[in-house]
Design a protein around this motif. Structure first.
Motif, PDB file in Angstrom:
ATOM      1  N   THR A 278      91.656 125.928  -3.724  1.00 52.60           N
ATOM      2  CA  THR A 278      91.067 126.308  -2.428  1.00 52.60           C
ATOM      3  C   THR A 278      92.181 126.682  -1.447  1.00 52.60           C
ATOM      4  O   THR A 278      92.140 127.716  -0.771  1.00 52.60           O
ATOM      5  N   TRP A 279      93.184 125.830  -1.407  1.00 53.39           N
ATOM      6  CA  TRP A 279      94.324 126.024  -0.493  1.00 53.39           C
ATOM      7  C   TRP A 279      95.068 127.317  -0.823  1.00 53.39           C
ATOM      8  O   TRP A 279      95.444 128.085   0.063  1.00 53.39           O
ATOM      9  N   LEU A 280      95.248 127.572  -2.118  1.00 55.45           N
ATOM     10  CA  LEU A 280      95.963 128.780  -2.536  1.00 55.45           C
ATOM     11  C   LEU A 280      95.188 130.034  -2.122  1.00 55.45           C
ATOM     12  O   LEU A 280      95.777 131.007  -1.630  1.00 55.45           O
ATOM     13  N   ALA A 281      93.876 130.005  -2.323  1.00 56.43           N
ATOM     14  CA  ALA A 281      93.050 131.156  -1.918  1.00 56.43           C
ATOM     15  C   ALA A 281      93.191 131.387  -0.412  1.00 56.43           C
ATOM     16  O   ALA A 281      93.326 132.521   0.048  1.00 56.43           O
TER      17      ALA A 281
ATOM     18  N   LEU B 197      95.782 144.984 -11.799  1.00 55.22           N
ATOM     19  CA  LEU B 197      94.787 145.036 -10.720  1.00 55.22           C
ATOM     20  C   LEU B 197      95.159 144.132  -9.549  1.00 55.22           C
ATOM     21  O   LEU B 197      94.466 144.102  -8.534  1.00 55.22           O
ATOM     22  N   VAL B 198      96.243 143.363  -9.705  1.00 55.62           N
ATOM     23  CA  VAL B 198      96.645 142.392  -8.680  1.00 55.62           C
ATOM     24  C   VAL B 198      97.562 143.087  -7.666  1.00 55.62           C
ATOM     25  O   VAL B 198      98.459 143.841  -8.037  1.00 55.62           O
ATOM     26  N   ARG B 199      97.336 142.820  -6.387  1.00 51.51           N
ATOM     27  CA  ARG B 199      98.168 143.439  -5.346  1.00 51.51           C
ATOM     28  C   ARG B 199      99.566 142.815  -5.346  1.00 51.51           C
ATOM     29  O   ARG B 199      99.727 141.659  -5.790  1.00 51.51           O
ATOM     30  N   PRO B 200     100.570 143.545  -4.861  1.00 45.79           N
ATOM     31  CA  PRO B 200     101.876 142.912  -4.686  1.00 45.79           C
ATOM     32  C   PRO B 200     101.718 141.688  -3.781  1.00 45.79           C
ATOM     33  O   PRO B 200     101.041 141.743  -2.758  1.00 45.79           O
ATOM     34  N   GLY B 201     102.288 140.580  -4.175  1.00 39.41           N
ATOM     35  CA  GLY B 201     102.122 139.327  -3.427  1.00 39.41           C
ATOM     36  C   GLY B 201     100.946 138.501  -3.916  1.00 39.41           C
ATOM     37  O   GLY B 201     100.835 137.325  -3.573  1.00 39.41           O
ATOM     38  N   GLY B 202     100.062 139.104  -4.693  1.00 42.79           N
ATOM     39  CA  GLY B 202      98.943 138.360  -5.281  1.00 42.79           C
ATOM     40  C   GLY B 202      99.446 137.480  -6.420  1.00 42.79           C
ATOM     41  O   GLY B 202     100.573 137.643  -6.903  1.00 42.79           O
TER      42      GLY B 202
ATOM     43  N   HIS C 171     106.258 134.768 -22.235  1.00 46.02           N
ATOM     44  CA  HIS C 171     105.995 136.161 -21.844  1.00 46.02           C
ATOM     45  C   HIS C 171     106.005 136.298 -20.326  1.00 46.02           C
ATOM     46  O   HIS C 171     106.666 137.195 -19.774  1.00 46.02           O
ATOM     47  N   VAL C 172     105.309 135.401 -19.632  1.00 48.06           N
ATOM     48  CA  VAL C 172     105.213 135.483 -18.172  1.00 48.06           C
ATOM     49  C   VAL C 172     106.577 135.177 -17.542  1.00 48.06           C
ATOM     50  O   VAL C 172     107.010 135.859 -16.605  1.00 48.06           O
ATOM     51  N   ALA C 173     107.270 134.175 -18.084  1.00 49.54           N
ATOM     52  CA  ALA C 173     108.564 133.783 -17.510  1.00 49.54           C
ATOM     53  C   ALA C 173     109.575 134.928 -17.599  1.00 49.54           C
ATOM     54  O   ALA C 173     110.479 135.026 -16.763  1.00 49.54           O
ATOM     55  N   ALA C 174     109.409 135.797 -18.604  1.00 49.80           N
ATOM     56  CA  ALA C 174     110.360 136.900 -18.799  1.00 49.80           C
ATOM     57  C   ALA C 174     109.833 138.223 -18.242  1.00 49.80           C
ATOM     58  O   ALA C 174     110.488 139.258 -18.393  1.00 49.80           O
ATOM     59  N   ASP C 175     108.670 138.193 -17.581  1.00 47.51           N
ATOM     60  CA  ASP C 175     108.034 139.431 -17.137  1.00 47.51           C
ATOM     61  C   ASP C 175     108.659 139.892 -15.817  1.00 47.51           C
ATOM     62  O   ASP C 175     108.509 139.223 -14.787  1.00 47.51           O
ATOM     63  N   PRO C 176     109.353 141.038 -15.813  1.00 46.42           N
ATOM     64  CA  PRO C 176     110.016 141.484 -14.574  1.00 46.42           C
ATOM     65  C   PRO C 176     109.038 141.874 -13.468  1.00 46.42           C
ATOM     66  O   PRO C 176     109.431 142.040 -12.319  1.00 46.42           O
ATOM     67  N   ARG C 177     107.746 141.997 -13.786  1.00 47.46           N
ATOM     68  CA  ARG C 177     106.760 142.399 -12.764  1.00 47.46           C
ATOM     69  C   ARG C 177     106.360 141.247 -11.853  1.00 47.46           C
ATOM     70  O   ARG C 177     105.706 141.460 -10.832  1.00 47.46           O
ATOM     71  N   VAL C 178     106.736 140.011 -12.261  1.00 49.15           N
ATOM     72  CA  VAL C 178     106.264 138.842 -11.494  1.00 49.15           C
ATOM     73  C   VAL C 178     107.397 137.862 -11.209  1.00 49.15           C
ATOM     74  O   VAL C 178     108.449 137.894 -11.865  1.00 49.15           O
ATOM     75  N   GLU C 179     107.131 136.982 -10.215  1.00 45.22           N
ATOM     76  CA  GLU C 179     108.006 135.848  -9.926  1.00 45.22           C
ATOM     77  C   GLU C 179     107.238 134.592 -10.354  1.00 45.22           C
ATOM     78  O   GLU C 179     106.219 134.265  -9.738  1.00 45.22           O
ATOM     79  N   PRO C 180     107.697 133.923 -11.421  1.00 43.49           N
ATOM     80  CA  PRO C 180     106.927 132.779 -11.939  1.00 43.49           C
ATOM     81  C   PRO C 180     107.426 131.440 -11.401  1.00 43.49           C
ATOM     82  O   PRO C 180     108.613 131.277 -11.105  1.00 43.49           O
TER      83      PRO C 180
ATOM     84  N   LEU D 232     100.921 127.598 -14.449  1.00 42.88           N
ATOM     85  CA  LEU D 232     101.957 128.633 -14.407  1.00 42.88           C
ATOM     86  C   LEU D 232     101.484 129.681 -13.409  1.00 42.88           C
ATOM     87  O   LEU D 232     100.428 130.297 -13.592  1.00 42.88           O
ATOM     88  N   MET D 233     102.267 129.835 -12.337  1.00 42.03           N
ATOM     89  CA  MET D 233     101.872 130.741 -11.260  1.00 42.03           C
ATOM     90  C   MET D 233     102.791 131.946 -11.290  1.00 42.03           C
ATOM     91  O   MET D 233     104.011 131.791 -11.257  1.00 42.03           O
ATOM     92  N   ALA D 234     102.192 133.119 -11.348  1.00 43.54           N
ATOM     93  CA  ALA D 234     102.985 134.342 -11.402  1.00 43.54           C
ATOM     94  C   ALA D 234     102.631 135.197 -10.192  1.00 43.54           C
ATOM     95  O   ALA D 234     101.513 135.685 -10.059  1.00 43.54           O
ATOM     96  N   ARG D 235     103.607 135.344  -9.281  1.00 49.73           N
ATOM     97  CA  ARG D 235     103.385 136.156  -8.075  1.00 49.73           C
ATOM     98  C   ARG D 235     103.818 137.587  -8.360  1.00 49.73           C
ATOM     99  O   ARG D 235     104.963 137.816  -8.774  1.00 49.73           O
ATOM    100  N   ARG D 236     102.919 138.521  -8.169  1.00 54.04           N
ATOM    101  CA  ARG D 236     103.268 139.919  -8.478  1.00 54.04           C
ATOM    102  C   ARG D 236     104.283 140.451  -7.464  1.00 54.04           C
ATOM    103  O   ARG D 236     104.107 140.293  -6.260  1.00 54.04           O
ATOM    104  N   ARG D 237     105.347 141.053  -7.980  1.00 54.27           N
ATOM    105  CA  ARG D 237     106.377 141.634  -7.094  1.00 54.27           C
ATOM    106  C   ARG D 237     105.808 142.817  -6.350  1.00 54.27           C
ATOM    107  O   ARG D 237     104.948 143.520  -6.842  1.00 54.27           O
TER     108      ARG D 237
END
Ligand SMILES: C[S@@+](CC[C@H](N)C(=O)[O-])C[C@H]1O[C@@H](n2cnc3c(N)ncnc32)[C@H](O)[C@@H]1O
Length: 221
Positions: free
Chosen positions: A58-61, A161-166, A197-206, A216-221
């Motif tokens: 809830t807080w994250l949303a 489909l996720v916005r940057p910062g999403g 895979h997510v930890a090494a994904d350059p599209r996100v900050e995990p 595991l939270m991945a923030r889209r760059r």
């Protein structure tokens, strides 16, 4: 002196209540839904998110100002309720699950909490239904909590489909601690693979958080 590498604490039932009691309160309907899930599904109620993950979602949303969210793996709707409560007034959560019987347990509780009009449900195998999914606005928040072998596919279908910062949140990222054992259980292997895979994904900050069974939270760059 205490070993700094041993920092951390096992969450007892008392500590769980303490965590929830010191987090933003959600609707009292959450407890009713948990009780109804136990009655309807017995031992399968373990599939629900850990109670302290509810206020976190809830807080994250709210933190993200989320207007568009997707959940894959709804079961009887506890995490959906928690996410929906954090959405903006005109926000929408689209839930994907293969089992309408489970989801039907939750629907009356979504209505009781006043969030039913924010939630759409798509029933079917998520790899197929997500492949057809489109959204009128980029997604702010994605929560993955379905079959572990499907996580990577769901992540790959949804991240564009996720916005940057999403943020994409993957539940059970620690799989009861099995990620660091030699377990060859297919679910554990799948979680290890998607974590890598997510930890090494350059599209996100995990960041991998020890909340519940691991988020595991991945923030889209
Ligand atoms: C761990 S439960 C979800 C728990 C839920 N997030 C909650 O808080 O109550 C996993 C859910 O994934 C669904 N599921 C399993 N395989 C699926 C698939 N291939 N596509 C969509 N949903 C699937 C199951 O029906 C089940 O409801």
């Amino acid at each position: 002196m205490a070993d700094p590498s041993s920092k951390g604490v096992a969450v007892t039932p008392e500590l769980r209540q303490y965590l929830v009691g010191h987090s933003l309160p959600g609707s009292p309907v959450r407890e009713q839904l948990m009780a109804a899930t136990l009655e309807a599904t017995g031992d399968w109620a373990i599939m629900q998110i850990a109670e302290e993950q509810g206020p976190f979602l809830t807080w994250l949303a709210r933190l993200l100002g989320a207007r568009r969210a997707v959940e894959v793996g709804t079961f009887t709707g506890l995490s959906a309720l928690c996410i929906a409560e954090g959405l903006a007034e005109d926000g929408r959560l689209t839930c994907f699950d293969v089992n309408d019987e489970y989801v039907s347990v939750g629907r009356p509780f979504w209505a009781r909490a006043g969030v039913a009009d924010r939630i759409d449900v798509v029933i079917g195998p998520a790899a197929e239904t997500l492949a057809r999914f489109t959204t009128d606005e980029p997604l702010d928040l994605v929560f993955l909590d379905a079959d572990k072998g499907g996580y990577r596919t769901y992540y790959e279908l949804l991240l564009p489909l996720v916005r940057p910062g999403g943020v994409v949140v993957l539940d059970n990222a620690l799989y009861f601690g099995e990620v660091v054992t030699g377990s060859t259980d297919p679910d554990v292997v799948a979680i290890r693979e998607v974590n890598d895979h997510v930890a090494a994904d350059p599209r996100v900050e995990p960041v991998l958080l020890n909340v519940g069974d691991g988020l595991l939270m991945a923030r889209r760059r």
